[in-house]
Design a protein around this motif. Structure first.
Motif, short mmCIF file in Angstrom:
data_model
loop_
_atom_site.label_atom_id
_atom_site.label_comp_id
_atom_site.label_asym_id
_atom_site.label_seq_id
_atom_site.Cartn_x
_atom_site.Cartn_y
_atom_site.Cartn_z
N GLU A 5 -14.23 211.02 72.12
CA GLU A 5 -13.67 212.30 72.53
C GLU A 5 -12.90 212.15 73.84
O GLU A 5 -13.36 211.47 74.77
CB GLU A 5 -14.78 213.34 72.71
N ARG A 6 -11.73 212.79 73.90
CA ARG A 6 -10.89 212.68 75.10
C ARG A 6 -11.63 213.15 76.34
O ARG A 6 -11.43 212.62 77.43
CB ARG A 6 -9.63 213.50 74.89
N SER A 7 -12.52 214.13 76.18
CA SER A 7 -13.24 214.68 77.33
C SER A 7 -14.15 213.66 77.98
O SER A 7 -14.56 213.82 79.13
CB SER A 7 -14.05 215.91 76.91
N ILE A 27 -13.31 210.52 78.48
CA ILE A 27 -12.50 209.58 79.24
C ILE A 27 -12.30 210.14 80.65
O ILE A 27 -12.14 211.34 80.85
CB ILE A 27 -11.14 209.36 78.55
N SER A 28 -12.31 209.26 81.63
CA SER A 28 -12.09 209.67 83.01
C SER A 28 -10.84 210.53 83.13
O SER A 28 -9.78 210.18 82.58
CB SER A 28 -11.94 208.43 83.90
N LYS A 29 -10.93 211.62 83.85
CA LYS A 29 -9.79 212.53 83.99
C LYS A 29 -8.57 211.84 84.59
O LYS A 29 -7.44 212.17 84.26
CB LYS A 29 -10.20 213.74 84.83
N LYS A 30 -8.81 210.88 85.48
CA LYS A 30 -7.66 210.25 86.12
C LYS A 30 -6.89 209.33 85.16
O LYS A 30 -5.76 208.94 85.45
CB LYS A 30 -8.10 209.46 87.35
N TYR A 31 -7.51 209.01 84.01
CA TYR A 31 -6.83 208.19 83.02
C TYR A 31 -6.37 208.98 81.79
O TYR A 31 -5.68 208.44 80.94
CB TYR A 31 -7.73 207.04 82.56
N GLN A 32 -6.75 210.24 81.70
CA GLN A 32 -6.37 211.02 80.53
C GLN A 32 -4.88 211.27 80.44
O GLN A 32 -4.33 211.43 79.36
CB GLN A 32 -7.12 212.36 80.51
N THR A 33 -4.21 211.30 81.59
CA THR A 33 -2.78 211.59 81.59
C THR A 33 -1.93 210.36 81.88
O THR A 33 -0.71 210.47 81.98
CB THR A 33 -2.46 212.67 82.64
#
Length: 389
Positions: A2-4, A6-12
């Motif tokens: 799930e995307r959630s 993954i570390s927020k700093k790498y999601q984008t």
């Protein structure tokens, strides 16, 4: 996953144009590849043979946490012989490439929200490297009509109480610009005045064509405000060995060592042995290597001068050509896309290197004259370049 999760700093995080070029290159067998700065010159055989002989002798273990002591000693001697810089072992740390060195430097310097000034155009990874270490990139435009020199006035306008560092890369990737000694002295003076660090990304030091390269950390009163990154990749044709080093104040080198123990521990021992011989025997092979790259760079430059709707400054350093294609009326990405589709020539669109790169394409002249001719023979047939001048 799930995307959630993954570390927020790498999601984008998105792939760079350089990172995506490998997929294109593998799909076109007749492609002339000007995308990556990885020349077709193999590491000199003497370096390979001596390094692997050392591996057979048992150099297959961890080195000192700071790096192979014999390599560090070679670096200390090299800095004295080449630049008159007096440093000790305590000022050197061996890294797994200069990119790794940049991460270590930023990780050791930045607190959350600290600002890092990045001259634009820039080496593509810089902004993400800063952000991943908690910093904020602040872009400093440079322009072709000013030979892509750093404007001291624009630089000082961007200095704030949050400024922690500026990244200086000369000779420059992607523009090929070389900063003058006077400009470097002035940047060093601003760093001291406003108490920030100059991260000196000294990767293409052997490829300064008009003036001999001189490092910022040798200038008066600059060492304490400079973190210097060096690499074996380009100067010694050792891209795949992934080897570099940091030169800095001993107190900062200790911090870097502590960070690295939680990362890769030590650089590969066999690569470090190769680095010893690269420095020790550099005068046997470097002149020919440098002349090969320079000859190819100017050979491609002469072909560019024959094109309509394309222009550039005469090369000052590196083996990169930053070509102005604004007269085509197309964007950098459109031109790069048409070069691939119509001529099977792979370049990097200039906007990959920042806003000031729009209207340009970058060519890494990493192939021989025959391949250069093949590429430009195809390009000259494209309508956007209108044949020959």
């Amino acid at each position: 996953m799930e995307r959630s999760l993954i570390s927020k700093k790498y999601q984008t995080i998105t792939p760079t144009a350089m990172g995506g070029s490998g997929d294109i290159a593998s799909s076109m067998p007749n492609l002339v590849n000007f995308s990556l700065g990885d020349p077709d010159v193999t590491t000199p055989e003497k370096i390979i043979d001596l390094a692997f002989a050392d591996a057979k002798k048992g150099h297959t273990h961890y080195t000192s946490f700071y790096g192979d002591e014999e390599l560090i000693d070679e670096i200390v001697r090299f800095q004295k012989e080449e630049y008159g810089l007096n440093i000790s072992r305590e000022n050197v740390f061996i890294t797994t490439s200069a990119c790794h060195g940049m991460w270590l430097a930023l990780e050791g310097l930045l607190d959350e929200g600290d600002e890092v000034i990045i001259p634009d155009p820039y080496f593509t990874p810089y902004p993400s490297q800063v952000e991943l270490c908690g910093g904020v990139p602040v872009f400093l435009p440079t322009y072709e009509e000013e030979e892509f020199q750093i404007s001291l006035e624009r630089l000082e306008e961007r200095i704030t109480e949050k400024t922690k560092a500026i990244i200086v890369n000369t000779p420059n990737n992607p523009t090929g610009a070389c900063l003058s000694k006077e400009r470097l002295e002035a940047i060093g003076a601003l760093a001291k005045k406003h108490n920030f660090i100059v991260i000196s990304d000294d990767i293409y030091t052997s490829f300064s064509y008009e003036e001999e390269f001189f490092p910022l950390n040798t200038l008066e009163d600059s060492f304490s405000h400079t973190v210097t990154l060096r690499s074996f990749s380009k100067n010694y044709a050792m891209t795949g060995w992934r080897l570099g080093y940091i030169i800095a104040d001993a107190s900062f080198i200790k911090v870097v060592k502590e960070i690295n123990e939680n990362n890769v521990f030590t650089a590969p021992s066999i690569s470090q042995r190769a680095g010893i011989y690269a420095i020790r025997y550099r005068k046997e092979f470097q002149p020919e290597l440098i002349e090969t790259y320079k000859k190819r760079t100017f050979y491609a430059y002469e072909r560019i001068k024959r094109l309509k709707n394309a222009s550039m400054l005469e090369p000052k350093g590196t083996f990169y050509l930053f070509v102005n294609i604004k007269e085509t009326g197309l964007s950098s990405e459109e031109v790069a896309d048409r070069l691939v589709k119509e001529a099977q020539v792979l370049t990097i669109p200039g906007d990959a290197f920042g806003k000031c790169g729009e209207g340009y394409i970058r060519l890494a002249v990493t192939v021989d004259e025959k391949a250069i001719d093949e590429a430009f023979d195809r390009i000259e047939k494209m309508d956007i370049f209108g044949g020959k001048k």
